[in-house]
Design an enzyme around this catalytic site. Structure first.
Site, PDB file in Angstrom:
ATOM      1  N   LYS A 167       0.924  -1.241  -0.015  1.00  0.00           N
ATOM      2  CA  LYS A 167      -0.140  -0.075  -0.002  1.00  0.00           C
ATOM      3  C   LYS A 167       0.976   1.303   0.123  1.00  0.00           C
ATOM      4  O   LYS A 167       1.672   1.610   0.770  1.00  0.00           O
ATOM      5  CB  LYS A 167      -0.864  -0.131   1.190  1.00  0.00           C
ATOM      6  CG  LYS A 167      -2.015  -1.144   1.268  1.00  0.00           C
ATOM      7  CD  LYS A 167      -2.811  -1.024   2.234  1.00  0.00           C
ATOM      8  CE  LYS A 167      -3.805  -0.014   2.535  1.00  0.00           C
ATOM      9  NZ  LYS A 167      -4.483   0.118   4.069  1.00  0.00           N
TER      10      LYS A 167
HETATM   11  O1  LIG Z   1     -11.345   5.765   7.735  1.00  0.00           O
HETATM   12  P1  LIG Z   1     -10.796   4.595   8.383  1.00  0.00           P
HETATM   13  O2  LIG Z   1     -12.091   3.677   8.950  1.00  0.00           O
HETATM   14  O3  LIG Z   1      -9.784   4.542   9.169  1.00  0.00           O
HETATM   15  O4  LIG Z   1     -10.403   3.700   6.911  1.00  0.00           O
HETATM   16  C1  LIG Z   1      -9.124   3.971   6.201  1.00  0.00           C
HETATM   17  C2  LIG Z   1      -9.053   2.918   5.336  1.00  0.00           C
HETATM   18  O5  LIG Z   1      -7.958   2.781   4.547  1.00  0.00           O
HETATM   19  C3  LIG Z   1      -7.176   1.945   4.604  1.00  0.00           C
HETATM   20  O6  LIG Z   1      -5.806   2.176   4.816  1.00  0.00           O
HETATM   21  C4  LIG Z   1      -7.135   1.358   3.033  1.00  0.00           C
HETATM   22  O7  LIG Z   1      -6.633   0.185   2.702  1.00  0.00           O
HETATM   23  C5  LIG Z   1      -7.802   0.804   5.257  1.00  0.00           C
HETATM   24  O8  LIG Z   1      -6.941  -0.028   6.013  1.00  0.00           O
HETATM   25  C6  LIG Z   1      -8.777   1.665   5.933  1.00  0.00           C
HETATM   26  O9  LIG Z   1      -9.947   1.010   5.836  1.00  0.00           O
END
Ligand SMILES: O=P(O)(O)OC[C@H]1O[C@](O)(CO)[C@@H](O)[C@@H]1O
Length: 225
Positions: free
Chosen positions: A85
């Site tokens: 990522k």
């Molecule tokens: O707003 P949140 O629930 O913290 O989510 C951010 C999201 O982005 C991510 O980092 C994308 O993969 C997830 O791990 C996470 O769901």
């Protein structure tokens, strides 16, 4: 639509895999920190448990060279099929291009705009992760943004898929599911909401009561008649 769990707790992951048809696990540095254990220890446990499932792990460096270095370390520890990522900044775009050219799986993350998604896809990312709820909280529309990104990829013939992230309710997930989005990553709480339905429970209670009138309390098709 692939269904990915957004969590790094092995007990939660085991439980979700037991009940739901899951395709993998995503996490971010905040989710990993909640485990209060060395990250690779946590991630190796997850890797072993999910076997062939997708595992998405985020880098921390701000500069492209550092991101690329982290990507190789993550792959060395967790396997070559790990999705790296990469935050979709200017430096991130540079890293995505380098990694994609080397055949490494990239998930472009922290996507708030269509332009970020377009650039990440063009740079070679397999997935882009728009933050649905966080976009909503900025006064915009996260679901609409994800749909527009999906359409844009189809218009250009990009192979990149949307991995929609940051959900707070099941409606957001279902709308994107109907639309044919490639993947969603969902916390255990929101996953449970996808199947929780008081009307289903009420219907089943009536079936049970009616059956028990004939067969007696607690009886099933195993032990009645
Ligand atoms: O707003 P949140 O629930 O913290 O989510 C951010 C999201 O982005 C991510 O980092 C994308 O993969 C997830 O791990 C996470 O769901």
């Amino acid at each position: 639509m692939k269904l990915i769990i957004d969590n790094a707790n092995i007990n939660d992951i085991r439980s979700m895999y037991e009940y739901f048809p899951m395709d993998g696990v995503t996490c971010n540095p905040t989710i990993l920190a909640k485990e209060k254990r060395p990250p690779y220890e946590v991630l190796k446990e997850i890797r072993d448990f999910i076997e062939e499932g997708e595992l998405h792990v985020q880098v921390l460096s701000d500069l492209a060279d550092g991101m690329v270095e982290e990507a190789y370390k993550i792959r060395k520890e967790l396997g070559d099929d790990t999705f790296i990522k990469i935050p979709t900044t200017k430096e991130g775009l540079k890293a995505i291009r380098i990694l994609a050219a080397a055949g490494i799986n990239v998930t472009a993350t922290a996507i708030y705009t269509q332009m970020q998604a377009f650039l990440a896809a063009k740079a070679g990312a397999q997935y882009v992760a728009p933050y649905i709820n966080r976009i909503d909280n900025l006064g915009s529309d996260g679901v609409r943004t994800a749909k527009e990104i999906h359409d844009m990829f189809r218009n250009y013939g990009f192979k990149t898929e949307v991995l929609a992230a940051s959900f707070k309710n099941s409606r957001q997930v279902i709308t994107l599911c109907e639309y044919g989005i490639g993947a969603t990553t969902i916390s255990p709480d929101v996953l449970d909401l996808l199947i929780k339905n008081d009307s289903v429970t009420a219907a089943l209670n009536v079936f049970r009561k009616d059956f028990e009138k004939v067969c007696g309390k607690g009886k099933t098709m195993l032990d009645c008649g």
